[in-house]
Design a protein around this motif. Structure first.
Motif, PDB file in Angstrom:
ATOM      1  N   MET A 179       0.850  -1.190   0.000  1.00  0.00           N
ATOM      2  CA  MET A 179       0.000   0.000   0.000  1.00  0.00           C
ATOM      3  C   MET A 179       0.881   1.235   0.000  1.00  0.00           C
ATOM      4  SD  MET A 179      -1.357  -0.171   3.965  1.00  0.00           S
ATOM      5  CE  MET A 179      -1.552  -1.960   3.897  1.00  0.00           C
ATOM      6  N   ASN A 180       0.364   2.326  -0.512  1.00  0.00           N
ATOM      7  CA  ASN A 180       1.040   3.621  -0.448  1.00  0.00           C
ATOM      8  C   ASN A 180       0.297   4.492   0.559  1.00  0.00           C
ATOM      9  OD1 ASN A 180       2.679   2.721  -2.494  1.00  0.00           O
ATOM     10  ND2 ASN A 180       1.762   4.013  -4.092  1.00  0.00           N
ATOM     11  N   VAL A 181       1.004   4.948   1.600  1.00  0.00           N
ATOM     12  CA  VAL A 181       0.404   5.830   2.600  1.00  0.00           C
ATOM     13  C   VAL A 181       0.848   7.252   2.273  1.00  0.00           C
ATOM     14  CG1 VAL A 181       0.079   6.292   5.043  1.00  0.00           C
ATOM     15  CG2 VAL A 181       0.542   3.961   4.281  1.00  0.00           C
ATOM     16  N   TYR A 182      -0.081   8.080   1.823  1.00  0.00           N
ATOM     17  CA  TYR A 182       0.247   9.406   1.303  1.00  0.00           C
ATOM     18  C   TYR A 182       0.308  10.475   2.387  1.00  0.00           C
ATOM     19  CZ  TYR A 182      -0.548   7.347  -3.285  1.00  0.00           C
ATOM     20  OH  TYR A 182      -0.448   6.563  -4.389  1.00  0.00           O
ATOM     21  N   THR A 183      -0.508  10.325   3.430  1.00  0.00           N
ATOM     22  CA  THR A 183      -0.564  11.368   4.452  1.00  0.00           C
ATOM     23  C   THR A 183      -0.743  10.733   5.834  1.00  0.00           C
ATOM     24  OG1 THR A 183      -2.962  11.581   4.144  1.00  0.00           O
ATOM     25  CG2 THR A 183      -1.555  13.110   2.897  1.00  0.00           C
ATOM     26  N   HIS A 184      -0.207  11.382   6.839  1.00  0.00           N
ATOM     27  CA  HIS A 184      -0.440  11.029   8.257  1.00  0.00           C
ATOM     28  C   HIS A 184      -0.300   9.527   8.496  1.00  0.00           C
ATOM     29  CE1 HIS A 184      -1.573  15.198   8.765  1.00  0.00           C
ATOM     30  NE2 HIS A 184      -2.413  15.068   7.766  1.00  0.00           N
ATOM     31  N   SER A 185       0.883   9.012   8.169  1.00  0.00           N
ATOM     32  CA  SER A 185       1.120   7.572   8.201  1.00  0.00           C
ATOM     33  C   SER A 185       1.181   6.988   9.614  1.00  0.00           C
ATOM     34  CB  SER A 185       2.435   7.252   7.479  1.00  0.00           C
ATOM     35  OG  SER A 185       3.540   7.887   8.130  1.00  0.00           O
ATOM     36  N   GLY A 186       1.276   7.819  10.634  1.00  0.00           N
ATOM     37  CA  GLY A 186       1.369   7.325  12.003  1.00  0.00           C
ATOM     38  C   GLY A 186       0.200   6.497  12.467  1.00  0.00           C
ATOM     39  N   ARG A 187      -0.952   6.613  11.789  1.00  0.00           N
ATOM     40  CA  ARG A 187      -2.114   5.809  12.185  1.00  0.00           C
ATOM     41  C   ARG A 187      -2.016   4.373  11.663  1.00  0.00           C
ATOM     42  NH1 ARG A 187      -5.377  10.547  10.533  1.00  0.00           N
ATOM     43  NH2 ARG A 187      -5.815  11.762  12.419  1.00  0.00           N
ATOM     44  N   VAL A 188      -1.067   4.131  10.756  1.00  0.00           N
ATOM     45  CA  VAL A 188      -0.958   2.807  10.154  1.00  0.00           C
ATOM     46  C   VAL A 188       0.433   2.205  10.371  1.00  0.00           C
ATOM     47  CG1 VAL A 188      -1.093   1.492   7.979  1.00  0.00           C
ATOM     48  CG2 VAL A 188      -2.633   3.434   8.386  1.00  0.00           C
ATOM     49  N   ILE A 189       1.469   2.990  10.176  1.00  0.00           N
ATOM     50  CA  ILE A 189       2.839   2.491  10.285  1.00  0.00           C
ATOM     51  C   ILE A 189       3.378   2.830  11.671  1.00  0.00           C
ATOM     52  CG2 ILE A 189       5.161   2.626   9.327  1.00  0.00           C
ATOM     53  CD1 ILE A 189       3.873   3.559   6.699  1.00  0.00           C
TER      54      ILE A 189
END
Length: 262
Positions: A251-261
């Motif tokens: 997946m590509n996390v474009y914004t505010h990745s702290g909720r997933v990574i």
């Protein structure tokens, strides 16, 4: 749920190389839904005549015309399913803005919004809700597998809300934006909190798709396809975690990745 009533049988010529065969096929029903608010026509929407009350409420709340389900006095669906009458307290300025802006969105079905990017005044989403990448991957697979109307017709979009307790709510429609309004409307009418959820959508993540998440304080939006630049900018500005190209374990996390990574 019996989806057969939303299908219409037709005869087509199926071409395969030099061979032409006459066969029976199915198409999805498309109808004009008229929404009346306090006795006045608010809008008409081309859609699948399914979950009409939820569709109307989801749309009006996406536009901030109705602020809360507590403001709704009555909802009535006509016998033919093509008119929804709503009695509710409304935000007059948001209703006026819908008519004034009346921007044709890029989503399928030719939707209209008054919430154009850059004009939305909603607090930055600071929720601490998080979700593991493996859950995103798992739910994307389920999302595309369990889509009956699409499998039957190849002609619908889908939206799904993955909730904090692990349950899901889904909707399908010919328009991406309609599907989102329907799934959010279902949750609102049932009193389900959407502020700790993940919105899965089919199709590209354009700005008006992201704005709907902003308006309902949905912190994470996922698609198997790409976002537009304005979609990414809108998500960044309003604190939305935007995920595209979610396929398998990638997946590509474009914004505010702290909720997933983490």
């Amino acid at each position: 749920m019996d989806n057969s009533k939303y299908l219409k049988k037709i005869i087509i010529d199926k071409v395969a190389g030099d061979e032409v065969i006459e066969v029976e096929d199915v198409t999805i029903e498309e109808a004009r839904l008229n929404v009346f608010l306090n006795g006045n026509k608010a809008i008409s929407m081309m859609c699948i005549p399914l979950d009409q009350e939820a569709h109307a409420i989801g749309f009006l709340m996406s536009e901030n015309i109705i602020s809360s389900v507590d403001d709704i006095e009555e909802i009535t669906l006509s016998e033919n399913g093509l008119r929804v009458d709503i009695k509710a307290a409304v935000d007059a300025s948001s209703l006026d803005n819908l008519y004034k802006e009346k921007t044709l969105v890029s989503g399928c079905g030719g939707g209209v919004t008054g919430n154009i990017a850059g004009s939305v005044e909603v607090p930055f989403n600071q929720t601490n809700f998080v979700v593991a990448p493996e859950i995103i991957s798992r739910e994307v697979k389920i999302f595309y597998r369990d889509s009956e109307l699409y499998m039957l017709t190849g002609c619908v979009h889908k939206a799904m809300l993955y909730l904090e307790d692990g349950s899901t709510v889904t909707s399908e429609d010919i328009g991406r934006h309609n599907a989102i309004d329907k799934v959010v409307g279902k949750c609102k009418l049932k009193g389900i909190d959407t502020t700790k959820s993940v919105l899965f959508v089919s199709g590209r993540l354009s700005s008006e798709m992201v704005v709907k998440a902003v308006m309902h304080k949905i912190p994470i939006v996922v698609s198997r396809t790409a976002p537009t630049h304005l979609g990414v900018k809108t998500a960044h500005t309003h604190g939305i975690t935007l995920i595209g190209f979610a396929r398998g374990k990638k997946m590509n996390v474009y914004t505010h990745s702290g909720r997933v990574i983490r």
